[in-house]
Enzyme design. Sequence first.
Site, mmCIF file in Angstrom:
data_model
loop_
_atom_site.group_PDB
_atom_site.id
_atom_site.type_symbol
_atom_site.label_atom_id
_atom_site.label_comp_id
_atom_site.label_asym_id
_atom_site.label_seq_id
_atom_site.Cartn_x
_atom_site.Cartn_y
_atom_site.Cartn_z
ATOM 1 N N LYS A 151 2.221 -3.881 6.598
ATOM 2 C CA LYS A 151 2.614 -3.884 5.179
ATOM 3 C C LYS A 151 4.127 -3.717 5.058
ATOM 4 C CE LYS A 151 -1.444 -4.410 3.434
ATOM 5 N NZ LYS A 151 -1.768 -5.760 2.944
ATOM 6 N N GLY B 261 -3.742 11.695 11.582
ATOM 7 C CA GLY B 261 -2.941 10.762 10.780
ATOM 8 C C GLY B 261 -3.024 11.018 9.279
ATOM 9 N N ARG C 41 -8.716 14.697 9.949
ATOM 10 C CA ARG C 41 -8.703 13.365 10.552
ATOM 11 C C ARG C 41 -7.270 13.072 11.004
ATOM 12 N NH1 ARG C 41 -10.741 8.435 6.758
ATOM 13 N NH2 ARG C 41 -8.937 9.088 5.560
ATOM 14 N N THR D 8 0.548 3.444 1.890
ATOM 15 C CA THR D 8 0.722 3.818 3.288
ATOM 16 C C THR D 8 2.165 3.568 3.760
ATOM 17 O OG1 THR D 8 -0.293 3.639 5.475
ATOM 18 C CG2 THR D 8 0.017 1.600 4.314
ATOM 19 N N SER E 208 0.834 -1.198 0.000
ATOM 20 C CA SER E 208 0.000 0.000 0.000
ATOM 21 C C SER E 208 0.872 1.252 0.000
ATOM 22 C CB SER E 208 -0.838 -0.014 1.273
ATOM 23 O OG SER E 208 -1.409 1.245 1.496
ATOM 24 N N TYR F 194 -0.526 -0.111 -3.728
ATOM 25 C CA TYR F 194 -1.745 0.488 -4.281
ATOM 26 C C TYR F 194 -1.925 1.896 -3.732
ATOM 27 C CZ TYR F 194 -3.042 -4.553 -4.371
ATOM 28 O OH TYR F 194 -3.086 -5.909 -4.509
ATOM 29 N N TYR G 173 -1.586 -0.941 10.962
ATOM 30 C CA TYR G 173 -1.915 -1.516 9.643
ATOM 31 C C TYR G 173 -0.750 -1.290 8.677
ATOM 32 C CZ TYR G 173 -3.612 -1.613 4.854
ATOM 33 O OH TYR G 173 -3.718 -1.849 3.502
ATOM 34 N N LEU H 85 -13.454 7.570 1.378
ATOM 35 C CA LEU H 85 -14.237 8.649 0.784
ATOM 36 C C LEU H 85 -15.339 8.165 -0.177
ATOM 37 C CD1 LEU H 85 -14.644 11.692 0.404
ATOM 38 C CD2 LEU H 85 -12.938 11.601 -1.437
HETATM 39 P P1 NAD Z 1 -10.938 -6.717 1.516
HETATM 40 O O1 NAD Z 1 -11.094 -6.698 2.998
HETATM 41 O O2 NAD Z 1 -12.134 -6.453 0.681
HETATM 42 O O3 NAD Z 1 -10.321 -8.138 1.065
HETATM 43 C C1 NAD Z 1 -9.423 -8.863 1.866
HETATM 44 C C2 NAD Z 1 -9.943 -10.298 1.943
HETATM 45 O O4 NAD Z 1 -9.049 -11.072 2.751
HETATM 46 C C3 NAD Z 1 -11.326 -10.386 2.604
HETATM 47 O O5 NAD Z 1 -12.199 -11.099 1.738
HETATM 48 C C4 NAD Z 1 -11.066 -11.139 3.913
HETATM 49 O O6 NAD Z 1 -12.166 -11.936 4.266
HETATM 50 C C5 NAD Z 1 -9.819 -11.942 3.563
HETATM 51 N N1 NAD Z 1 -8.968 -12.331 4.704
HETATM 52 C C6 NAD Z 1 -8.442 -11.517 5.660
HETATM 53 N N2 NAD Z 1 -7.687 -12.235 6.519
HETATM 54 C C7 NAD Z 1 -7.722 -13.519 6.095
HETATM 55 C C8 NAD Z 1 -7.149 -14.729 6.570
HETATM 56 N N3 NAD Z 1 -6.380 -14.766 7.665
HETATM 57 N N4 NAD Z 1 -7.384 -15.879 5.892
HETATM 58 C C9 NAD Z 1 -8.161 -15.868 4.768
HETATM 59 N N5 NAD Z 1 -8.734 -14.750 4.264
HETATM 60 C C10 NAD Z 1 -8.526 -13.596 4.935
HETATM 61 O O7 NAD Z 1 -9.767 -5.729 1.135
HETATM 62 P P2 NAD Z 1 -9.317 -5.163 -0.290
HETATM 63 O O8 NAD Z 1 -9.701 -3.739 -0.346
HETATM 64 O O9 NAD Z 1 -9.748 -6.077 -1.367
HETATM 65 O O10 NAD Z 1 -7.748 -5.229 -0.101
HETATM 66 C C11 NAD Z 1 -6.978 -6.335 -0.524
HETATM 67 C C12 NAD Z 1 -5.552 -6.152 -0.045
HETATM 68 O O11 NAD Z 1 -5.045 -4.929 -0.552
HETATM 69 C C13 NAD Z 1 -5.409 -6.061 1.484
HETATM 70 O O12 NAD Z 1 -4.216 -6.742 1.850
HETATM 71 C C14 NAD Z 1 -5.286 -4.585 1.734
HETATM 72 O O13 NAD Z 1 -4.557 -4.306 2.909
HETATM 73 C C15 NAD Z 1 -4.542 -4.117 0.494
HETATM 74 N N6 NAD Z 1 -4.788 -2.709 0.165
HETATM 75 C C16 NAD Z 1 -6.079 -2.257 0.049
HETATM 76 C C17 NAD Z 1 -6.306 -0.908 -0.230
HETATM 77 C C18 NAD Z 1 -7.719 -0.362 -0.349
HETATM 78 O O14 NAD Z 1 -7.882 0.852 -0.248
HETATM 79 N N7 NAD Z 1 -8.746 -1.175 -0.563
HETATM 80 C C19 NAD Z 1 -5.218 -0.036 -0.412
HETATM 81 C C20 NAD Z 1 -3.935 -0.534 -0.295
HETATM 82 C C21 NAD Z 1 -3.724 -1.880 -0.015
HETATM 83 N N1 UDP Z 2 -12.166 11.918 3.505
HETATM 84 C C1 UDP Z 2 -13.142 12.820 3.922
HETATM 85 N N2 UDP Z 2 -14.296 12.325 4.471
HETATM 86 C C2 UDP Z 2 -14.539 10.997 4.600
HETATM 87 C C3 UDP Z 2 -13.539 10.074 4.169
HETATM 88 C C4 UDP Z 2 -12.364 10.584 3.645
HETATM 89 O O1 UDP Z 2 -12.961 14.030 3.830
HETATM 90 O O2 UDP Z 2 -15.608 10.611 5.116
HETATM 91 C C5 UDP Z 2 -10.926 12.439 2.897
HETATM 92 C C6 UDP Z 2 -9.653 12.060 3.637
HETATM 93 O O3 UDP Z 2 -9.353 13.024 4.630
HETATM 94 C C7 UDP Z 2 -8.616 12.018 2.495
HETATM 95 C C8 UDP Z 2 -9.434 11.558 1.295
HETATM 96 O O4 UDP Z 2 -10.800 11.845 1.615
HETATM 97 O O5 UDP Z 2 -8.133 13.327 2.219
HETATM 98 C C9 UDP Z 2 -9.295 10.067 1.012
HETATM 99 O O6 UDP Z 2 -9.575 9.353 2.198
HETATM 100 P P1 UDP Z 2 -9.631 7.762 2.224
HETATM 101 O O7 UDP Z 2 -9.902 7.358 3.650
HETATM 102 O O8 UDP Z 2 -10.569 7.277 1.188
HETATM 103 O O9 UDP Z 2 -8.165 7.322 1.777
HETATM 104 P P2 UDP Z 2 -6.744 7.506 2.532
HETATM 105 O O10 UDP Z 2 -6.838 8.698 3.424
HETATM 106 O O11 UDP Z 2 -6.551 6.247 3.283
HETATM 107 O O12 UDP Z 2 -5.760 7.702 1.448
#
Ligand code: NAD
Ligand code: UDP
Length: 335
Positions: free
Chosen positions: A151, A292, A290, A125, A123, A175, A147, A198
Amino acid sequence: MILITGGTGFIGSHTALLLLENGYEIVIVDNFVNSSREVLKRLERLIGASIPFVELDLRDEEALEQLFMTYNIDSVIHFAGLKAVGESVEKPLYYYENNIGSTLVLCKVMEKFGVMKLVFSSSATVYGAPELVPIVENTPLHSTNPYGRTKLMVEEILKDLYISNPNWSIALLRYFNPIGAHESGEIGENPNGTPNNLMPYITQVAIGKRKELYIFGNDYPTMDGTGVRDYIHVTDLAYGHVKALEKLNKSTGIDAYNLGTGKGYSVLEVVKTFEHVTGVSIPYKFVKRRPGDIAECYADPSKANKELKWEAKKTLEDMCQDSWRWQKKNPEGFC
Ligand code: NAD
Ligand code: UDP
């Protein structure tokens, strides 16, 4: 055959569909801690065939070994993990145990079965609060919450693994902000309770589930004072995994790639674009920042463009349109 962990989740389900559409064989595992069985049914309906699936917790080593004995797995895309920043602050052990524990077990079993191609969901992050945008992959890494640290730690573990055995082929995909949904409106993001992110918050306001959007801060040093992020359509992101797999099939090594569009949009720009594309107005109120949050975060995706031959194609308009179609078709999510 490709093992997709967390394949019924938001990004995993879109990637599974794209792989199947492109003729890849897959097996999905998930424990449904943050997803629904309905996703599998929808995927099967969209693809018109049954999809190999095993319900298991990745930390269950015996069950995972059984899976590797049953299926002829040659590579793994590892999406499974917990992802809520706030929850990770409240329950750090749960996050470390799940996200790191499951990856350790997965890698152990992969090594045992000689499977050494891994795509890991990292991520943006891991960049913490970067000093410079757009963000390049060799920016110093730093994390501000448990979290993010899971990662970061998994990235380090995977680097050590490669040092221990150079036959590993690993892609760390960082991502940016995935939004949007499959254009069918059949699969999409399904947050539990109040959305943290958001776009799901905006679509829930649009459908009348929430009264107004709270915009966290309008005093950032950005074009309009609101936070800037690199929103990427989940289908473009899914395609990045297909391209990463193609690279892993050609060479060994470990590399990190930013998967973003390279363009940052402010919260107000997202709101305005959503309103313009859908014709639905989004009442909003400015509230304090918010904790962080950072002002600006967007990718320099040129490494992925060049080395993976991948680029994001969909516009913010497409993302708003598709998120809205998904929300309208599924006001209560998967049920
Ligand atoms: P999501 O929660 O929709 O999908 C994650 C899946 O993993 C879920 O279906 C959950 O049930 C499964 N899971 C969790 N722990 C498990 C375990 N111990 N055994 C088996 N299954 C398990 O999340 P997503 O948005 O699809 O994200 C996928 C990955 O990408 C995650 O690792 C997340 O941290 C990473 N990621 C997501 C975002 C985002 O904004 N969505 C951004 C950056 C990175
Ligand atoms: N944000 C907002 N209101 C919300 C959710 C998010 O103003 O209810 C803002 C947040 O402060 C950030 C942007 O939208 O500037 C994206 O937030 P999100 O949580 O989707 O992603 P991340 O901050 O994890 O990149």
